[in-house]
Scaffold this active site. Structure first.
Site: not given
Length: 137
Positions: A20, A23-25
């Site tokens: 995550a 994935g956030d970036g």
């Protein structure tokens, strides 16, 4: 995609929180890129529109849109992401929305670390189109 990932550690060994984190970036860059490519919004409005996508509420809605399209492995990553324990919860989101946002970010991080940019784009297109279809109703 931006750059090719070359993980030295098997991503199956990574925690969903680590996935995550990546994935956030990835998701944030996709949102910002798409907004700049397809709108003529001023910076303040760009930020306000981006928040609709990257907030826990926005990511919860996004995950709901793509869940029917996910294969078994992708669903497994989402499940792991939802079950990941986090010490905090966003103040403007329910625990369910927060867990779903972590799951979506874990999925995008997992796909990115596998160099599956085409799949990321495919899923993001569904999210993008669903957002603007809903906004026009």
């Amino acid at each position: 995609m931006l750059f090719e990932a070359k993980p030295e550690i098997d991503i199956r060994e990574q925690s969903p929180i680590s996935l995550a984190f990546v994935g956030d970036g990835v998701f944030e860059v996709l949102v910002r890129k798409r907004l700049v490519e397809r709108t003529r919004l001023v910076p303040n409005r760009l930020h306000a529109e981006a928040v609709k996508f990257v907030s826990a509420k926005g990511q919860f809605a996004a995950l709901e849109k793509i869940m029917p399209l996910l294969d078994e492995q992708e669903q497994g990553v989402v499940r792991r992401g939802k079950n990941a324990s986090k010490a905090t919860v966003a103040k403007h989101a329910t625990p369910q929305e927060y867990r779903a946002s972590t799951a979506l970010e874990a999925l995008f991080g997992w796909l990115y670390l596998q160099n599956r940019g085409a799949r990321i784009e495919e899923l993001f297109d569904v999210i993008w189109n669903a957002h603007f279809d809903a906004a026009q109703q």
